[in-house]
Design a protein around this motif. Structure first.
Motif, PDB file in Angstrom:
ATOM      1  N   VAL A 187       0.837  -1.199   0.000  1.00 39.75           N
ATOM      2  CA  VAL A 187       0.000   0.000   0.000  1.00 39.75           C
ATOM      3  C   VAL A 187       0.871   1.249   0.000  1.00 39.75           C
ATOM      4  CG1 VAL A 187      -1.977  -1.037   1.201  1.00 39.75           C
ATOM      5  CG2 VAL A 187      -0.070  -0.123   2.536  1.00 39.75           C
ATOM      6  N   GLU A 188       0.242   2.357  -0.339  1.00 38.96           N
ATOM      7  CA  GLU A 188       0.833   3.668  -0.086  1.00 38.96           C
ATOM      8  C   GLU A 188       0.455   4.051   1.348  1.00 38.96           C
ATOM      9  OE1 GLU A 188       2.686   5.592  -2.382  1.00 38.96           O
ATOM     10  OE2 GLU A 188       2.685   3.707  -3.515  1.00 38.96           O
ATOM     11  N   THR A 189       1.398   4.623   2.080  1.00 37.54           N
ATOM     12  CA  THR A 189       1.153   4.902   3.493  1.00 37.54           C
ATOM     13  C   THR A 189       1.299   6.392   3.796  1.00 37.54           C
ATOM     14  OG1 THR A 189       3.478   4.499   4.062  1.00 37.54           O
ATOM     15  CG2 THR A 189       1.952   2.639   4.230  1.00 37.54           C
ATOM     16  N   GLU A 190       0.586   6.808   4.829  1.00 40.21           N
ATOM     17  CA  GLU A 190       0.759   8.130   5.424  1.00 40.21           C
ATOM     18  C   GLU A 190       1.072   7.887   6.897  1.00 40.21           C
ATOM     19  OE1 GLU A 190      -2.726  10.428   4.749  1.00 40.21           O
ATOM     20  OE2 GLU A 190      -2.656  10.192   2.568  1.00 40.21           O
ATOM     21  N   ARG A 217       5.556   3.842  -0.417  1.00 40.71           N
ATOM     22  CA  ARG A 217       5.042   2.480  -0.467  1.00 40.71           C
ATOM     23  C   ARG A 217       5.568   1.663   0.712  1.00 40.71           C
ATOM     24  NH1 ARG A 217       6.203  -1.556  -5.597  1.00 40.71           N
ATOM     25  NH2 ARG A 217       4.885  -3.308  -4.965  1.00 40.71           N
ATOM     26  N   LEU A 236      -9.071  -3.306   1.814  1.00 47.03           N
ATOM     27  CA  LEU A 236      -8.237  -2.241   2.364  1.00 47.03           C
ATOM     28  C   LEU A 236      -8.781  -1.802   3.719  1.00 47.03           C
ATOM     29  CD1 LEU A 236      -5.932  -0.182   2.096  1.00 47.03           C
ATOM     30  CD2 LEU A 236      -7.537   1.329   0.896  1.00 47.03           C
ATOM     31  N   GLN A 240      -6.748  -1.655   7.187  1.00 43.13           N
ATOM     32  CA  GLN A 240      -6.668  -0.428   7.976  1.00 43.13           C
ATOM     33  C   GLN A 240      -7.120  -0.678   9.411  1.00 43.13           C
ATOM     34  OE1 GLN A 240      -5.494   2.871   6.895  1.00 43.13           O
ATOM     35  NE2 GLN A 240      -5.346   2.732   9.129  1.00 43.13           N
ATOM     36  N   ARG A 254      -3.592   3.625   1.800  1.00 46.22           N
ATOM     37  CA  ARG A 254      -4.419   3.933   0.635  1.00 46.22           C
ATOM     38  C   ARG A 254      -3.794   3.269  -0.595  1.00 46.22           C
ATOM     39  NH1 ARG A 254      -1.304   7.823  -1.860  1.00 46.22           N
ATOM     40  NH2 ARG A 254       0.062   9.030  -0.480  1.00 46.22           N
ATOM     41  N   ASP A 255      -4.508   3.309  -1.671  1.00 44.95           N
ATOM     42  CA  ASP A 255      -4.024   2.866  -2.990  1.00 44.95           C
ATOM     43  C   ASP A 255      -3.309   1.515  -2.934  1.00 44.95           C
ATOM     44  OD1 ASP A 255      -4.971   5.289  -3.932  1.00 44.95           O
ATOM     45  OD2 ASP A 255      -3.024   6.279  -3.738  1.00 44.95           O
ATOM     46  N   PRO A 256      -4.031   0.453  -2.573  1.00 43.93           N
ATOM     47  CA  PRO A 256      -3.367  -0.854  -2.485  1.00 43.93           C
ATOM     48  C   PRO A 256      -2.924  -1.358  -3.854  1.00 43.93           C
ATOM     49  CG  PRO A 256      -5.744  -1.102  -2.286  1.00 43.93           C
ATOM     50  CD  PRO A 256      -5.468   0.371  -2.260  1.00 43.93           C
ATOM     51  N   LEU A 257      -1.723  -1.879  -3.902  1.00 47.89           N
ATOM     52  CA  LEU A 257      -1.195  -2.514  -5.107  1.00 47.89           C
ATOM     53  C   LEU A 257      -1.409  -4.020  -5.073  1.00 47.89           C
ATOM     54  CD1 LEU A 257       2.187  -0.574  -5.411  1.00 47.89           C
ATOM     55  CD2 LEU A 257       0.027  -0.103  -6.573  1.00 47.89           C
TER      56      LEU A 257
END
Length: 528
Positions: A187-190, A217, A236, A240, A254-257
């Motif tokens: 995933v993209e992480t914050e 990522r 997702l 989370q 967000r934005d799971p690959l």
């Protein structure tokens, strides 16, 4: 007839194939997948693996695609408090860090290197049958063009945890089969968490792991209960929720690959060699992802096996040399299975177990010597083969220096005759055995060249550059003496996987000849 068929074009199979090709072996690689995986799967490369990938010419490209990670932290998943952090800066290696790189990137680099070495990876080709005799292996391969039977000298099974090769030789994994289930996401992480650290979050409901990759990522893994029947991947939102509960609410995703469930057993085959078929990587051992040991153990399996198989296939060495692949690597695989099982259990401890775990982590985090030892073990630089039959130490051993069976030290302080710096890693780029020789007698050095022949390179270690001929490294600070224990005369034979085979306190060509003949089973080498 190809010398070797490698089954599986993942990191383990490609490492084996590249090393074999560098050593002059004819290699064929097949993989049943039509195209390379897009799933990140294994992501962390440890120091000892990087040391083995460097001579292949693959490491600089992998470093460019990945993220350097300097530490591993154990974090209380409920509170977000770091219980212990292990720093890798003191690991005794030129690569005193971790490299996090998604498997598609590591495979792409190794496939590119394989192509440079003339290896064609045949995709959509599946091994479906094999029979072997004293002279070779008959294999049946299936592709869209139908089935075809061909003959090869040897087979390396690097085809993963569901290995067909393993099944065809009639062996099976032995160990714990209750299974552990994991939910995994790329995933993209914050997050405010620094990306220079891999984090393992302990929690009574199950361990969580966060591996930073390039950019924002990351790879996340959570130990979970068995998923519902038919479920192949979490959502997702479910990932989370696991992160919120077990990572102290510190990571937004967000934005799971890639999202998936997978099940891991803890098991190993009883024998790595089956005649002319040899198993490596997940085909030989499977275990928890805790500690990120799986791919690394497989890469090191491949490095250990390839040079031995090259001596047998290309130089006529006694095939019993391949028994040492099992002898050296099976205990390592068994230890990895034990360690990763324990790490997973530690991460999920509750009650008294959690109290004991936290006390142990306090010691690790506040005692530098303990932390450094844990880092060295995790980086796999403590692996040695001192008790194996390929480790021969002749004469006096100087306390505190390397022994036969240890990984060859790579100290700073060596120079080429032109004054430029050189390392043992640089010298290992040339394929074959590396003989470091200390002797003032040029006739002796010439004799060592004749004995080693085309099996490798003789490098004379001198105090000052001379015009006596032959390849030299200048060691005016006696770093070879301090690290290898060699005096004014001596030999250190470095294997292609970086380990010391023969260490001797005399530069005697007969010692080298006996080692090649008796330990490696190599007939008289051909003149280079």
């Amino acid at each position: 007839m190809d010398d070797v068929l490698v089954v599986g074009a993942g990191p383990v199979g490609l490492t084996a194939a590249c090393q074999l090709a560098r050593l002059g072996v004819s290699v064929r690689v097949v993989d049943k997948l039509d195209r390379p995986t897009t799933e990140s799967r294994a992501v962390t490369v440890h120091a000892r693996s990087m040391e083995m990938l460097a001579p292949l010419g693959a490491l600089p490209r992998m470093l460019a695609r990945g993220r350097r990670v300097d530490g591993l932290a154990m974090v209380d998943g409920a509170t977000g408090h770091t219980r212990a952090r292990i720093d890798f800066g003191e690991v005794p290696s030129r690569y005193a860090f971790l490299l996090d790189i998604a498997q598609p990137d590591s495979e792409a680099v190794l496939a590119e290197r394989a192509d440079e070495l003339g290896i064609v990876v045949e995709r959509g080709v599946e091994l479906i049958a094999l029979t072997q005799d004293d002279d070779g292996v008959e294999v049946t391969l299936r592709s869209d063009d139908g089935e075809r039977t061909t003959r090869v000298g040897w087979v390396v099974g690097a085809d993963g945890g569901h290995s067909t090769t393993r099944h065809l030789v009639g062996t099976h994994l032995e160990g714990g089969f209750h299974g552990q289930h994991f939910a995994m996401a790329d995933v993209e992480t914050e997050t405010a968490l620094s990306p220079d650290t891999i984090r393992m979050f302990t929690h009574p409901d199950g361990v969580g792991m966060l591996f930073p990759l390039a950019g924002a990522r990351a790879r996340t893994i959570f130990l979970v209960d068995a998923p519902p029947a038919g479920a192949t991947a979490p959502t997702l939102e479910e990932i989370q929720a696991l992160a919120d509960a077990r990572m102290g609410g510190q990571v937004r995703m967000r934005d799971p690959l890639w999202l998936t469930y997978f099940e891991v057993h803890h098991a190993q085959v009883p024998q790595y060699r089956h005649g002319r078929v040899l198993l490596a990587g997940d085909a030989a051992h499977i275990h928890s992802p805790a500690g990120a040991q799986g791919m690394n153990t497989g890469i090191q399996d491949a490095a250990n096996l390839a040079w031995k198989l090259a001596l047998v296939a290309r130089h006529g060495a006694d095939a019993r040399l391949l028994d040492t692949y099992h002898d050296e690597r099976h205990p390592v695989g068994a230890e990895v299975v034990r360690t990763t099982t324990a790490l997973t259990n530690v991460g999920t401890a509750a009650g008294v177990g959690a109290v004991l775990r936290d006390a142990a982590l306090f010691v690790v985090g506040h005692t530098p010597a303990v932390g450094d030892a844990a880092a060295a073990k995790t980086a796999e630089v403590t692996i040695a083969y001192r008790d194996g039959r390929l480790a021969v130490h002749h004469g006096h051993h100087r306390h505190g220096t390397a022994r036969a069976g240890d990984h060859a030290p790579d100290p700073d302080g060596l120079r080429r005759p032109d004054g430029s710096a050189v390392t043992i890693a640089d010298l290992l780029v040339r394929p074959g055995l590396l003989l470091l020789a200390r002797s003032d007698d040029t006739d002796t050095v010439d004799a060592l060249h004749r004995v080693l022949g085309d099996l490798g390179t003789v490098v004379r270690v001198v105090r000052a550059a001379s015009a006596d001929g032959g390849e030299q490294v200048v060691d005016d600070g006696d770093v070879i003496g301090r690290h290898y224990g060699l005096g004014d005369e001596g030999l250190a034979l470095v294997r292609p996987d970086g380990y010391l085979g023969l260490v001797a306190d005399a530069a005697d060509p007969e010692l080298l000849r006996r080692y090649l003949a008796d330990s490696l089973g190599v007939p008289e080498p051909v003149a280079p």
